[in-house]
Scaffold this motif. Structure first.
Motif, PDB file in Angstrom:
ATOM      1  N   ASN A  24       0.817  -1.215   0.000  1.00  0.00           N
ATOM      2  CA  ASN A  24       0.000   0.000   0.000  1.00  0.00           C
ATOM      3  C   ASN A  24       0.856   1.272   0.000  1.00  0.00           C
ATOM      4  O   ASN A  24       0.378   2.335   0.332  1.00  0.00           O
ATOM      5  N   GLU A  25       2.130   1.163  -0.388  1.00  0.00           N
ATOM      6  CA  GLU A  25       3.022   2.322  -0.440  1.00  0.00           C
ATOM      7  C   GLU A  25       3.722   2.412  -1.783  1.00  0.00           C
ATOM      8  O   GLU A  25       4.003   1.405  -2.417  1.00  0.00           O
ATOM      9  N   GLN A  26       3.987   3.636  -2.180  1.00  0.00           N
ATOM     10  CA  GLN A  26       4.844   3.903  -3.336  1.00  0.00           C
ATOM     11  C   GLN A  26       5.993   4.765  -2.827  1.00  0.00           C
ATOM     12  O   GLN A  26       5.760   5.757  -2.151  1.00  0.00           O
ATOM     13  N   VAL A  27       7.224   4.386  -3.129  1.00  0.00           N
ATOM     14  CA  VAL A  27       8.391   5.166  -2.719  1.00  0.00           C
ATOM     15  C   VAL A  27       9.256   5.403  -3.949  1.00  0.00           C
ATOM     16  O   VAL A  27       9.559   4.473  -4.690  1.00  0.00           O
TER      17      VAL A  27
ATOM     18  N   LYS B  10      17.398  25.524  -9.354  1.00  0.00           N
ATOM     19  CA  LYS B  10      16.735  25.651 -10.662  1.00  0.00           C
ATOM     20  C   LYS B  10      16.378  24.293 -11.270  1.00  0.00           C
ATOM     21  O   LYS B  10      15.707  24.231 -12.278  1.00  0.00           O
ATOM     22  N   TYR B  11      16.829  23.192 -10.636  1.00  0.00           N
ATOM     23  CA  TYR B  11      16.501  21.845 -11.095  1.00  0.00           C
ATOM     24  C   TYR B  11      15.613  21.154 -10.059  1.00  0.00           C
ATOM     25  O   TYR B  11      16.112  20.522  -9.138  1.00  0.00           O
ATOM     26  N   PRO B  12      14.299  21.274 -10.205  1.00  0.00           N
ATOM     27  CA  PRO B  12      13.423  20.641  -9.213  1.00  0.00           C
ATOM     28  C   PRO B  12      13.464  19.122  -9.320  1.00  0.00           C
ATOM     29  O   PRO B  12      13.687  18.566 -10.396  1.00  0.00           O
ATOM     30  N   ALA B  13      13.245  18.478  -8.200  1.00  0.00           N
ATOM     31  CA  ALA B  13      13.068  17.019  -8.185  1.00  0.00           C
ATOM     32  C   ALA B  13      11.618  16.771  -8.574  1.00  0.00           C
ATOM     33  O   ALA B  13      10.710  17.370  -7.998  1.00  0.00           O
ATOM     34  N   LYS B  14      11.403  15.906  -9.560  1.00  0.00           N
ATOM     35  CA  LYS B  14      10.046  15.603 -10.021  1.00  0.00           C
ATOM     36  C   LYS B  14       9.765  14.125  -9.808  1.00  0.00           C
ATOM     37  O   LYS B  14      10.546  13.275 -10.221  1.00  0.00           O
ATOM     38  N   PHE B  15       8.638  13.848  -9.161  1.00  0.00           N
ATOM     39  CA  PHE B  15       8.228  12.487  -8.861  1.00  0.00           C
ATOM     40  C   PHE B  15       6.898  12.226  -9.552  1.00  0.00           C
ATOM     41  O   PHE B  15       5.904  12.898  -9.263  1.00  0.00           O
ATOM     42  N   GLU B  16       6.881  11.271 -10.450  1.00  0.00           N
ATOM     43  CA  GLU B  16       5.657  10.924 -11.173  1.00  0.00           C
ATOM     44  C   GLU B  16       5.131   9.600 -10.631  1.00  0.00           C
ATOM     45  O   GLU B  16       5.895   8.661 -10.416  1.00  0.00           O
ATOM     46  N   PHE B  17       3.835   9.537 -10.390  1.00  0.00           N
ATOM     47  CA  PHE B  17       3.221   8.324  -9.867  1.00  0.00           C
ATOM     48  C   PHE B  17       1.777   8.261 -10.334  1.00  0.00           C
ATOM     49  O   PHE B  17       1.204   9.256 -10.774  1.00  0.00           O
TER      50      PHE B  17
ATOM     51  N   ILE C 294       4.696  11.795   2.114  1.00  0.00           N
ATOM     52  CA  ILE C 294       5.823  11.994   3.030  1.00  0.00           C
ATOM     53  C   ILE C 294       7.093  12.219   2.217  1.00  0.00           C
ATOM     54  O   ILE C 294       7.364  11.478   1.266  1.00  0.00           O
ATOM     55  N   PHE C 295       7.869  13.218   2.582  1.00  0.00           N
ATOM     56  CA  PHE C 295       9.175  13.428   1.965  1.00  0.00           C
ATOM     57  C   PHE C 295      10.220  12.602   2.697  1.00  0.00           C
ATOM     58  O   PHE C 295      10.214  12.520   3.920  1.00  0.00           O
TER      59      PHE C 295
ATOM     60  N   ILE D 134       9.992  10.612  -2.205  1.00  0.00           N
ATOM     61  CA  ILE D 134       8.583  10.783  -1.847  1.00  0.00           C
ATOM     62  C   ILE D 134       8.023   9.413  -1.510  1.00  0.00           C
ATOM     63  O   ILE D 134       8.370   8.427  -2.159  1.00  0.00           O
ATOM     64  N   LYS D 135       7.225   9.371  -0.490  1.00  0.00           N
ATOM     65  CA  LYS D 135       6.568   8.127  -0.080  1.00  0.00           C
ATOM     66  C   LYS D 135       5.071   8.410  -0.016  1.00  0.00           C
ATOM     67  O   LYS D 135       4.653   9.358   0.644  1.00  0.00           O
ATOM     68  N   ILE D 136       4.294   7.608  -0.738  1.00  0.00           N
ATOM     69  CA  ILE D 136       2.846   7.756  -0.742  1.00  0.00           C
ATOM     70  C   ILE D 136       2.257   6.549  -0.022  1.00  0.00           C
ATOM     71  O   ILE D 136       2.404   5.424  -0.506  1.00  0.00           O
ATOM     72  N   GLU D 137       1.636   6.776   1.125  1.00  0.00           N
ATOM     73  CA  GLU D 137       1.041   5.714   1.930  1.00  0.00           C
ATOM     74  C   GLU D 137      -0.462   5.738   1.761  1.00  0.00           C
ATOM     75  O   GLU D 137      -1.088   6.775   1.996  1.00  0.00           O
ATOM     76  N   THR D 138      -1.039   4.625   1.388  1.00  0.00           N
ATOM     77  CA  THR D 138      -2.496   4.520   1.340  1.00  0.00           C
ATOM     78  C   THR D 138      -2.995   4.198   2.735  1.00  0.00           C
ATOM     79  O   THR D 138      -2.521   3.254   3.373  1.00  0.00           O
TER      80      THR D 138
END
Length: 157
Positions: A23-26, A38-45, A57-58, A150-154
């Motif tokens: 249930n998590e995406q990291v 000037k270079y952002p970190a981009k997280f696609e999910f 969560i960072f 980035i951590k996405i917890e359901t």
């Protein structure tokens, strides 16, 4: 020295990815000790169950070269189809105690910290999303950061 650092980071990433519950995406991005604003970190999910709330969560890994006790970030979340509908959040996270001791976990020179960005956040619909993160510190490039993630917890209903 670089080979040792490479294998240390690789070991940490393998350890994290092998322990991720379903249930998590990291996702993490290596910064190699230097981050230009000037270079952002981009997280696609991808979100497939938008009705279920999520914690965002960072994950930040720093070393002893990091010169501050905090980090300021500019962040935004947007659908891959609607970047113009994003709004930017300005965040400040404390990374060290007043005596200079790093918070977080880890051994040796590297510490890992988890910072809650959104609690019980509900995405507007299913689909692909991007979280963009830039540092907002005065020093540029910002030194002493090994990775940002980035951590996405359901959340359980």
């Amino acid at each position: 020295m670089k080979i040792l650092k490479f294998f240390t980071v690789l070991g940490i990433l393998l350890e994290i990815t092998s322990c991720i519950p379903p249930n998590e995406q990291v996702k993490t991005i290596p910064l190699d000790g230097e981050w230009l604003s000037k270079y952002p970190a981009k997280f696609e999910f991808t979100i497939e169950d938008y009705q279920t709330p999520k914690n965002i969560i960072f994950v930040i890994r720093n070393n002893n070269s990091y010169p501050y006790s905090n980090i300021r970030l500019f962040t935004s979340i947007y659908s891959d189809k609607a970047k113009n509908q994003s709004k930017t959040d300005t965040l400040n996270y404390i990374m060290a105690k007043p005596n200079g001791e790093w918070l977080g976990t880890g051994f040796g020179n590297t510490k890992e910290m988890l910072f809650l960005y959104k609690s019980a956040y509900q995405f507007p619909k299913n689909g692909k999303y991007i979280i963009e993160v830039k540092h907002a510190m005065r020093k540029n490039p910002l030194i002493g950061l090994d990775d940002i993630g980035i951590k996405i917890e359901t959340l359980n209903p």
